[in-house]
Write an enzyme that holds these catalytic residues in place. Structure first.
Site, PDB file in Angstrom:
ATOM      1  N   THR A   1      36.575  37.188  29.236  1.00  0.00           N
ATOM      2  CA  THR A   1      37.238  36.674  30.431  1.00  0.00           C
ATOM      3  C   THR A   1      37.726  35.251  30.175  1.00  0.00           C
ATOM      4  OG1 THR A   1      35.745  37.987  31.793  1.00  0.00           O
ATOM      5  CG2 THR A   1      36.958  36.236  32.910  1.00  0.00           C
ATOM      6  N   ARG A  29      35.100  51.015  36.779  1.00  0.00           N
ATOM      7  CA  ARG A  29      34.364  49.820  37.217  1.00  0.00           C
ATOM      8  C   ARG A  29      35.306  48.606  37.327  1.00  0.00           C
ATOM      9  NH1 ARG A  29      33.233  44.456  34.850  1.00  0.00           N
ATOM     10  NH2 ARG A  29      31.212  43.802  35.651  1.00  0.00           N
ATOM     11  N   VAL A  30      35.195  47.880  38.411  1.00  0.00           N
ATOM     12  CA  VAL A  30      35.943  46.640  38.590  1.00  0.00           C
ATOM     13  C   VAL A  30      34.946  45.501  38.724  1.00  0.00           C
ATOM     14  CG1 VAL A  30      37.550  45.379  40.060  1.00  0.00           C
ATOM     15  CG2 VAL A  30      37.868  47.834  39.697  1.00  0.00           C
ATOM     16  N   GLY A  31      35.145  44.444  37.953  1.00  0.00           N
ATOM     17  CA  GLY A  31      34.259  43.279  38.028  1.00  0.00           C
ATOM     18  C   GLY A  31      34.765  42.258  39.027  1.00  0.00           C
ATOM     19  N   THR A  52      33.127  33.524  35.147  1.00  0.00           N
ATOM     20  CA  THR A  52      32.932  34.527  34.098  1.00  0.00           C
ATOM     21  C   THR A  52      31.470  34.913  34.108  1.00  0.00           C
ATOM     22  OG1 THR A  52      33.018  34.970  31.712  1.00  0.00           O
ATOM     23  CG2 THR A  52      32.639  32.689  32.358  1.00  0.00           C
ATOM     24  N   GLY A  53      31.201  36.201  33.988  1.00  0.00           N
ATOM     25  CA  GLY A  53      29.805  36.607  33.999  1.00  0.00           C
ATOM     26  C   GLY A  53      29.663  38.065  34.370  1.00  0.00           C
ATOM     27  N   THR A  54      28.449  38.455  34.701  1.00  0.00           N
ATOM     28  CA  THR A  54      28.214  39.828  35.142  1.00  0.00           C
ATOM     29  C   THR A  54      28.740  39.950  36.567  1.00  0.00           C
ATOM     30  OG1 THR A  54      26.275  39.941  33.720  1.00  0.00           O
ATOM     31  CG2 THR A  54      26.449  41.603  35.443  1.00  0.00           C
ATOM     32  N   GLY A  55      29.897  40.583  36.686  1.00  0.00           N
ATOM     33  CA  GLY A  55      30.694  40.495  37.908  1.00  0.00           C
ATOM     34  C   GLY A  55      30.004  40.981  39.153  1.00  0.00           C
TER      35      GLY A  55
END
Lengths: 133, 191
Positions: A1, A29-31, A52-55
């Site tokens: 990202t 899957r959508v973050g 940015t990260g685990t959405g």
């Protein structure tokens, strides 16, 4: 990202984020990146943020808009607001990642709870700063 | 002029000592180049939105980053790209999800914001809108990188899932350094 927050010479803030998502993701899957308020937010009344990260955690916490709300409504400075959301709230939920943020007054912050984040900042007349770890 | 810029290129388990000096130098150069693109716009009096687009275009074209060319693969062997942009002056915003043939998804997100009544478009419909708006389209293989493909196949093997066929138009199979792949996966753990 990847993500950017910019302040122009007219005093306007904008934020943008772009991503390929997560490796081997399934089921459409959508973050958080395309979710306004979670991975991206900008308001001249408070700040701009890109995440940015685990959405999934950023979506549940609406991380980007939450940081801006702390600045706008509780009067926190940008770094304190960012750290409250990333270091305290996100971490307490078990989420991981980070943000970069910027206010209309030119205050810059980044905060992440991972061992590293590729990050860079610059202001008019200033030296560029790049960090990884 | 008073302008400012802050950029990220992703977060992950990036630890000093696990990254080769060459790879670290590549990332530092890429981040400096991103700052330079933003500075060029803002120093010339350009808008924050133009700076966002200029910075992210280069990162979307750089295989080092998980965006655009160099994006990770889904379990179906596709690159599905997401992007969003927001204007702090107006609270206008645009976003796209799951596009596969748009070279610069950030520009499509901006087009959604500025040239539609909507905020978020996804998948095939977003790409139809992109074509109508003259946004640059590329074949899906444009986004292919061997290391991301190998990383995806490793993940699917761990999950016990079937491997998809190599995408049409992808280059001939190249060898990958699996030690480097493991570092990549730590560096870009998060989407």
């Amino acid at each position: 990202t990847v993500g950017v927050v910019a302040l122009d010479s007219d005093g306007n803030i904008a934020a943008g984020t772009s991503t390929g998502g997560t490796t081997a993701k399934r089921w459409g899957r959508v973050g958080d990146s395309p979710i306004l308020g979670a991975g991206t937010y900008a308001s001249n009344a408070s700040c701009g943020v890109s995440a940015t990260g685990t959405g999934e955690y950023f979506i549940r916490l609406t991380v980007a808009s939450r940081i801006c709300a702390l600045v706008e409504f509780q009067g926190l400075n940008l770094q304190d607001a960012s750290d409250q959301v990333i270091q305290d709230e996100l971490t307490a939920m078990g989420g991981d990642g980070g943000i970069v943020a910027l206010t209309p007054s030119g205050e810059i912050a980044w905060s992440y709870n991972t061992p590293g984040m590729y990050r860079a900042r610059q202001t008019a007349g200033g030296d560029p700063v790049v960090g990884i770890y | 002029s008073d302008w400012a810029l802050v950029i990220h290129g992703g977060a992950g388990v990036i630890e000093r000592g696990q990254m080769t000096a060459e790879r670290e130098a590549e990332y530092r150069a890429a981040m400096h180049a991103a700052l330079d693109r933003g500075e060029a716009v803002l120093e010339a009096g350009g808008s924050a939105l133009d700076a966002i687009e200029a910075v992210i275009h280069g990162m979307e074209d750089d295989p080092l980053f998980n965006a655009g060319r160099g994006a990770v693969f889904t379990a179906a062997g596709r690159n599905e790209l997401d992007a969003s942009i927001m204007d702090g002056a107006t609270l206008n915003a645009g976003a796209v999800a799951g596009v596969t043939q748009v070279r610069h998804p950030i520009s499509l997100a901006r087009a959604v914001m500025e040239r539609s009544r909507h905020v978020m478009l996804q998948g095939e419909g977003a790409e139809t809108f992109a074509i109508e708006q003259g946004i640059e389209m590329v074949p899906p293989a444009w986004f292919f990188t061997e290391r991301r493909w190998a990383s995806m196949t490793r993940s699917l093997e761990r999950l016990g899932l079937d491997l998809p066929e190599r995408p049409e138009g992808a280059p001939e199979l190249q060898g990958v350094d699996h030690g480097t792949l493991e570092r990549d996966e730590r560096e870009h753990r998060f989407g």
